[in-house]
Write a protein that holds these residues in place. Structure first.
Motif, mmCIF file in Angstrom:
data_model
loop_
_atom_site.group_PDB
_atom_site.id
_atom_site.type_symbol
_atom_site.label_atom_id
_atom_site.label_comp_id
_atom_site.label_asym_id
_atom_site.label_seq_id
_atom_site.Cartn_x
_atom_site.Cartn_y
_atom_site.Cartn_z
ATOM 1 N N PRO A 115 9.148 15.626 -0.921
ATOM 2 C CA PRO A 115 8.959 15.254 0.489
ATOM 3 C C PRO A 115 7.786 14.296 0.689
ATOM 4 O O PRO A 115 7.717 13.589 1.693
ATOM 5 N N ASP A 116 6.879 14.247 -0.299
ATOM 6 C CA ASP A 116 5.703 13.377 -0.209
ATOM 7 C C ASP A 116 5.985 11.963 -0.686
ATOM 8 O O ASP A 116 5.234 11.034 -0.404
ATOM 9 N N GLY A 117 7.079 11.765 -1.424
ATOM 10 C CA GLY A 117 7.390 10.442 -1.942
ATOM 11 C C GLY A 117 7.982 10.509 -3.337
ATOM 12 O O GLY A 117 8.466 11.551 -3.777
ATOM 13 N N TRP A 118 7.940 9.382 -4.041
ATOM 14 C CA TRP A 118 8.468 9.281 -5.399
ATOM 15 C C TRP A 118 7.336 9.322 -6.413
ATOM 16 O O TRP A 118 6.409 8.506 -6.341
ATOM 17 N N TYR A 119 7.415 10.240 -7.369
ATOM 18 C CA TYR A 119 6.502 10.223 -8.510
ATOM 19 C C TYR A 119 7.214 9.517 -9.652
ATOM 20 O O TYR A 119 8.327 9.897 -10.033
ATOM 21 N N GLU A 120 6.576 8.466 -10.215
ATOM 22 C CA GLU A 120 7.221 7.693 -11.270
ATOM 23 C C GLU A 120 6.253 7.350 -12.389
ATOM 24 O O GLU A 120 5.046 7.193 -12.175
ATOM 25 N N LYS A 121 6.810 7.202 -13.578
ATOM 26 C CA LYS A 121 6.122 6.575 -14.694
ATOM 27 C C LYS A 121 6.815 5.243 -14.940
ATOM 28 O O LYS A 121 8.031 5.212 -15.145
ATOM 29 N N LYS A 122 6.031 4.156 -14.909
ATOM 30 C CA LYS A 122 6.625 2.837 -15.083
ATOM 31 C C LYS A 122 5.884 2.049 -16.155
ATOM 32 O O LYS A 122 4.663 2.168 -16.305
ATOM 33 N N LEU A 123 6.635 1.221 -16.858
ATOM 34 C CA LEU A 123 6.089 0.337 -17.881
ATOM 35 C C LEU A 123 6.030 -1.076 -17.311
ATOM 36 O O LEU A 123 7.026 -1.600 -16.809
ATOM 37 N N PHE A 124 4.840 -1.682 -17.378
ATOM 38 C CA PHE A 124 4.639 -3.053 -16.909
ATOM 39 C C PHE A 124 4.170 -3.926 -18.069
ATOM 40 O O PHE A 124 3.552 -3.444 -19.019
ATOM 41 N N GLN A 125 4.422 -5.212 -17.938
ATOM 42 C CA GLN A 125 4.030 -6.147 -18.988
ATOM 43 C C GLN A 125 2.513 -6.240 -19.111
ATOM 44 O O GLN A 125 1.966 -6.363 -20.201
ATOM 45 N N ASN A 126 1.807 -6.172 -17.969
ATOM 46 C CA ASN A 126 0.351 -6.255 -17.977
ATOM 47 C C ASN A 126 -0.189 -5.765 -16.635
ATOM 48 O O ASN A 126 0.586 -5.348 -15.758
ATOM 49 N N TYR A 127 -1.518 -5.816 -16.486
ATOM 50 C CA TYR A 127 -2.139 -5.328 -15.264
ATOM 51 C C TYR A 127 -1.744 -6.173 -14.055
ATOM 52 O O TYR A 127 -1.558 -5.650 -12.954
ATOM 53 N N ASN A 128 -1.610 -7.483 -14.252
ATOM 54 C CA ASN A 128 -1.235 -8.356 -13.138
ATOM 55 C C ASN A 128 0.140 -7.996 -12.600
ATOM 56 O O ASN A 128 0.384 -8.067 -11.387
ATOM 57 N N ALA A 129 1.048 -7.620 -13.489
ATOM 58 C CA ALA A 129 2.397 -7.236 -13.050
ATOM 59 C C ALA A 129 2.344 -5.992 -12.174
ATOM 60 O O ALA A 129 3.012 -5.914 -11.136
ATOM 61 N N PHE A 130 1.530 -5.013 -12.573
ATOM 62 C CA PHE A 130 1.394 -3.800 -11.758
ATOM 63 C C PHE A 130 0.747 -4.123 -10.413
ATOM 64 O O PHE A 130 1.229 -3.688 -9.359
ATOM 65 N N ASN A 131 -0.342 -4.874 -10.431
ATOM 66 C CA ASN A 131 -1.018 -5.211 -9.177
ATOM 67 C C ASN A 131 -0.118 -6.022 -8.260
ATOM 68 O O ASN A 131 -0.187 -5.906 -7.039
ATOM 69 N N GLY A 132 0.761 -6.848 -8.869
ATOM 70 C CA GLY A 132 1.707 -7.615 -8.065
ATOM 71 C C GLY A 132 2.688 -6.697 -7.350
ATOM 72 O O GLY A 132 3.006 -6.912 -6.176
ATOM 73 N N MET A 133 3.173 -5.654 -8.039
ATOM 74 C CA MET A 133 4.080 -4.707 -7.396
ATOM 75 C C MET A 133 3.379 -3.950 -6.285
ATOM 76 O O MET A 133 3.917 -3.786 -5.191
ATOM 77 N N ARG A 134 2.154 -3.510 -6.554
ATOM 78 C CA ARG A 134 1.422 -2.741 -5.543
ATOM 79 C C ARG A 134 1.164 -3.597 -4.301
ATOM 80 O O ARG A 134 1.382 -3.136 -3.171
ATOM 81 N N THR A 135 0.743 -4.838 -4.501
ATOM 82 C CA THR A 135 0.489 -5.728 -3.357
ATOM 83 C C THR A 135 1.762 -5.994 -2.574
ATOM 84 O O THR A 135 1.769 -5.958 -1.340
ATOM 85 N N ARG A 136 2.847 -6.256 -3.300
ATOM 86 C CA ARG A 136 4.135 -6.538 -2.661
ATOM 87 C C ARG A 136 4.594 -5.351 -1.815
ATOM 88 O O ARG A 136 5.018 -5.514 -0.667
ATOM 89 N N CYS A 137 4.511 -4.152 -2.360
ATOM 90 C CA CYS A 137 4.937 -2.965 -1.625
ATOM 91 C C CYS A 137 4.083 -2.742 -0.382
ATOM 92 O O CYS A 137 4.597 -2.416 0.689
ATOM 93 N N GLU A 138 2.781 -2.920 -0.521
ATOM 94 C CA GLU A 138 1.891 -2.710 0.621
ATOM 95 C C GLU A 138 2.171 -3.697 1.747
ATOM 96 O O GLU A 138 1.988 -3.377 2.919
ATOM 97 N N GLU A 139 2.632 -4.898 1.401
ATOM 98 C CA GLU A 139 3.013 -5.877 2.425
ATOM 99 C C GLU A 139 4.165 -5.363 3.282
ATOM 100 O O GLU A 139 4.318 -5.772 4.432
ATOM 101 N N TYR A 140 4.971 -4.472 2.727
ATOM 102 C CA TYR A 140 6.119 -3.912 3.440
ATOM 103 C C TYR A 140 5.864 -2.482 3.912
ATOM 104 O O TYR A 140 6.794 -1.753 4.248
ATOM 105 N N GLY A 141 4.606 -2.083 3.923
ATOM 106 C CA GLY A 141 4.260 -0.768 4.447
ATOM 107 C C GLY A 141 4.566 0.376 3.508
ATOM 108 O O GLY A 141 4.633 1.534 3.932
ATOM 109 N N ILE A 142 4.765 0.080 2.224
ATOM 110 C CA ILE A 142 5.021 1.105 1.216
ATOM 111 C C ILE A 142 3.744 1.291 0.407
ATOM 112 O O ILE A 142 3.262 0.348 -0.222
ATOM 113 N N SER A 143 3.189 2.481 0.422
ATOM 114 C CA SER A 143 1.918 2.707 -0.273
ATOM 115 C C SER A 143 2.161 3.118 -1.724
ATOM 116 O O SER A 143 3.139 3.801 -2.032
ATOM 117 N N ILE A 144 1.262 2.677 -2.588
ATOM 118 C CA ILE A 144 1.313 3.014 -4.003
ATOM 119 C C ILE A 144 0.004 3.706 -4.373
ATOM 120 O O ILE A 144 -1.066 3.100 -4.301
#
Length: 225
Positions: free
Chosen positions: A110-139
């Motif tokens: 009920p609190d959200g999705w718990y996930e383990k994800k593999l990213f190519q590098n730190y920039n890829a992860f930060n890019g996903m987090r920034t993108r999601c936050e732009e749409y009101g999805i918190s990471i």
């Protein structure tokens, strides 16, 4: 350099969050292709038999378009579901923006999705987090680790294991962004050390990286003359 992250994704628009509220365990598992396949709208659901969920029960949720019960696997009832994603989710996870690979099944609560994800590098992860936050999805980042096969990079640059850990945490938390997203006090608290110790680890690690990249101190002195 690949990294593995543990994250919690929170948004009322995420599929199956309401379903998780209705089952006794307050959680279900799923596998999906968001961030990976452009037209992926198929989710494989794994539900505890005690939840007594049927195909009509799943079809009662607005986002579920079609359901096919596949039987039981690993002690769970398995359903193939076709989902109509909310526009916010569809845009936020558009695979052309970034790629990430699901390491384990997503745990939906009920609190959200718990996930383990593999990213190519730190920039890829930060890019996903920034993108999601732009749409009101918190990471919420729970942990971030460099994959074992890449750990020889720390010795390549002469970093100690503790310096590597401190720098990795600082990068993941936005310490080197402008403006900074976290303080040395907050980083120190996460690592369970004092603020002066954290500052010292970062300072010595930064110096080691610069020295490794630019050459020895004698070489730097020669260039500066």
């Amino acid at each position: 350099m690949t990294i593995t992250t543990e994250i919690v994704i929170r948004s009322s628009a995420l599929p199956f969050v309401r379903l998780a509220k209705s089952v006794p365990s307050n959680q279900i598992e799923c596998v999906h292709g968001l961030c990976h396949e452009g037209n992926s709208r198929v989710f494989m659901l794994y539900v505890d038999p005690d939840a007594d969920i049927s195909e009509p029960d799943l079809l009662a949720f607005d986002e579920v378009v079609a359901v096919d019960a596949l039987g039981r696997a690993s002690g769970k009832d398995v359903f193939q579901t076709t989902i109509q994603l909310d526009d916010v989710v569809s845009e936020a996870f558009a695979p052309e923006r970034f790629t990430a690979t699901q390491v384990e099944r997503t745990v939906v609560t009920p609190d959200g999705w718990y996930e383990k994800k593999l990213f190519q590098n730190y920039n890829a992860f930060n890019g996903m987090r920034t993108r999601c936050e732009e749409y009101g999805i918190s990471i919420e980042l729970i942990s971030i680790t460099q994959n074992p096969r890449e750990r020889d990079e720390s010795s390549q640059y002469g970093l100690t294991e503790r310096q590597q850990e401190a720098l990795t945490l600082a990068i993941s938390r936005g310490y080197y962004e402008s403006p900074r997203q976290v303080s040395t006090e907050e980083l120190a608290e996460e690592m369970g050390i004092s603020q002066p110790s954290m500052s010292s680890l970062l300072r010595r690690g930064e110096r080691q990286l610069l020295t490794s990249a630019l050459g020895s101190q004698s070489q730097i002195n020669t260039v500066s003359r």
